[in-house]
Design an enzyme around this catalytic site. Structure first.
Site, PDB file in Angstrom:
ATOM      1  N   LYS A 116      53.399  -7.868  -2.960  1.00 35.64           N
ATOM      2  CA  LYS A 116      52.872  -8.647  -2.132  1.00 35.64           C
ATOM      3  C   LYS A 116      53.632  -9.942  -2.274  1.00 35.64           C
ATOM      4  O   LYS A 116      53.678 -10.937  -1.362  1.00 35.64           O
ATOM      5  CB  LYS A 116      51.440  -8.841  -2.769  1.00 35.64           C
ATOM      6  CG  LYS A 116      50.540  -7.992  -2.637  1.00 35.64           C
ATOM      7  CD  LYS A 116      50.278  -7.495  -1.444  1.00 35.64           C
ATOM      8  CE  LYS A 116      49.343  -6.239  -1.297  1.00 35.64           C
ATOM      9  NZ  LYS A 116      47.895  -6.371  -1.897  1.00 35.64           N
ATOM     10  N   GLU A 200      46.675 -17.201  -5.107  1.00 38.75           N
ATOM     11  CA  GLU A 200      46.361 -17.666  -3.833  1.00 38.75           C
ATOM     12  C   GLU A 200      45.021 -18.603  -4.092  1.00 38.75           C
ATOM     13  O   GLU A 200      44.080 -18.245  -4.614  1.00 38.75           O
ATOM     14  CB  GLU A 200      46.090 -16.414  -2.909  1.00 38.75           C
ATOM     15  CG  GLU A 200      47.300 -15.762  -2.338  1.00 38.75           C
ATOM     16  CD  GLU A 200      47.120 -14.690  -1.402  1.00 38.75           C
ATOM     17  OE1 GLU A 200      47.878 -13.949  -0.677  1.00 38.75           O
ATOM     18  OE2 GLU A 200      45.729 -14.488  -0.898  1.00 38.75           O
ATOM     19  N   HIS A 235      36.285  -4.979  -1.433  1.00 38.58           N
ATOM     20  CA  HIS A 235      37.505  -5.070  -0.879  1.00 38.58           C
ATOM     21  C   HIS A 235      37.939  -3.953   0.006  1.00 38.58           C
ATOM     22  O   HIS A 235      39.036  -3.865   0.065  1.00 38.58           O
ATOM     23  CB  HIS A 235      38.398  -5.673  -1.663  1.00 38.58           C
ATOM     24  CG  HIS A 235      37.842  -6.782  -2.663  1.00 38.58           C
ATOM     25  ND1 HIS A 235      37.688  -7.816  -2.037  1.00 38.58           N
ATOM     26  CD2 HIS A 235      37.335  -7.067  -3.865  1.00 38.58           C
ATOM     27  CE1 HIS A 235      37.246  -8.729  -2.885  1.00 38.58           C
ATOM     28  NE2 HIS A 235      37.331  -8.430  -4.036  1.00 38.58           N
ATOM     29  N   ARG A 293      53.567   1.747   7.254  1.00 40.68           N
ATOM     30  CA  ARG A 293      53.347   3.248   7.355  1.00 40.68           C
ATOM     31  C   ARG A 293      52.178   3.201   8.562  1.00 40.68           C
ATOM     32  O   ARG A 293      51.735   2.162   9.237  1.00 40.68           O
ATOM     33  CB  ARG A 293      52.387   3.939   6.355  1.00 40.68           C
ATOM     34  CG  ARG A 293      51.379   3.090   6.035  1.00 40.68           C
ATOM     35  CD  ARG A 293      50.540   3.915   5.030  1.00 40.68           C
ATOM     36  NE  ARG A 293      49.432   3.172   4.221  1.00 40.68           N
ATOM     37  CZ  ARG A 293      48.325   2.417   4.761  1.00 40.68           C
ATOM     38  NH1 ARG A 293      48.148   2.952   6.005  1.00 40.68           N
ATOM     39  NH2 ARG A 293      47.338   1.912   4.042  1.00 40.68           N
TER      40      ARG A 293
END
Length: 299
Positions: A116, A200, A235, A293
């Site tokens: 990430k 973040e 999530h 993918r």
């Protein structure tokens, strides 16, 4: 044109790839474990090769056995589908080294977008907007405190190496940071074998929008619009909706071009999905991650 493609997967995605091969005049080759000897994808394929025991770690995740099956069946290429080895750069390298074509992105693109924090650095360098936050993993709790203060609470702690909500914690205020940092790091280590987390700035009530992109080895890129994935539980996406209720032609075009810019930055080839968060208050969008993918809802 390939003559034969080995499908390194099972179930629904293998069936869909087999059907696509049939439409293109390509001979599909299946692999199977003890649990799948009579499975639909095995019965549909022109050939089927046994790769091991029922647990996936003994079969579908065995790189040597999958590549050996492709070589024995004289396949030209391997399609990984999704899951299993589809985002494993070592698998892609081994496929190429064996003289076969890996139907998907390069190992280098997987590695750059697989982390990430690395993906955030790629997006920033490409001029794609990202959520304000750190671009390298946090080194300590003190580093986390300093970073959170710099961007301002509330913040999100996120695992660098994974997704699916694992290693993710919302931190509303400074008093919560120490326990959240410890829990997020521990969960990330258990889920991904990597305890790295980053920070973040938290976006209140974000919309989760995905853009499907395709590219070829000649430098051509296209996006196919968006999927709204904001209805989630823990999530994890529950419903995907297309088109998004909040998207208009202008926003769709801007997000599509941003997705293509991110993919171009790593010389991407094949199918991929670039994910964004959209701030529902000002309709600004931010790069979240890229799945290197095929997605389960597109073929």
């Amino acid at each position: 044109m390939f003559r034969k493609i080995l499908i390194a997967n099972r179930g629904e995605i293998a069936v869909r790839i087999i059907r696509a091969c049939r439409e293109m005049g390509i001979s599909p080759i299946a692999v199977y474990s003890d649990a799948d000897r009579t499975a639909l994808h095995v019965r549909m394929a022109d050939e089927a090769v046994y790769v091991g025991g029922a647990p996936s770690i003994e079969s579908y995740l065995k790189i040597d056995r999958v590549i050996d099956a492709a070589l024995k069946s004289r396949a030209d290429a391997i399609h990984p589908g999704y899951g299993f080895l589809s985002e494993n750069p070592e698998f892609a390298r081994r496929v190429t080294s064996a003289g076969l074509t890996f139907i998907g992105p390069s190992p280098e693109a997987m590695e750059q977008m697989g982390s990430k924090t690395s993906a955030r650095r790629v997006a920033i360098a490409a001029g794609v907007p990202v959520v304000p936050g750190s671009i390298v993993p946090l080194t300590s709790l003190d580093d986390a405190r300093e970073t959170a203060e710099r961007f301002g609470y509330p913040v999100m702690l996120k695992a660098s190496a994974g997704g699916g909500g694992k290693g993710m914690r919302l931190v509303e205020q400074a008093v919560e940071l120490a326990s959240s940092f410890e829990n997020a790091s521990s969960e990330a280590a258990a889920a991904f074998g990597n305890s790295d987390v980053y920070i973040e700035k938290a976006i209140r009530r974000p919309r989760h929008i995905e853009i499907q992109i395709f590219s070829d080895s000649h430098g051509n890129f296209v996006h196919l619009g968006e999927r709204e994935c904001s209805i989630q539980r823990r999530h994890q996406k529950v419903i995907e909706e297309c088109p998004s209720p909040i998207n208009d032609p202008g926003l769709r075009a801007r997000m599509g071009q941003a997705a293509i810019k991110a993919a171009q930055a790593v010389d991407y080839t094949g199918a991929g999905t670039v994910e964004f968060l959209v701030d529902d208050t000002n309709r600004e969008f931010y790069f979240l991650e890229m799945n290197t993918r095929l997605q389960s809802s597109i073929l």
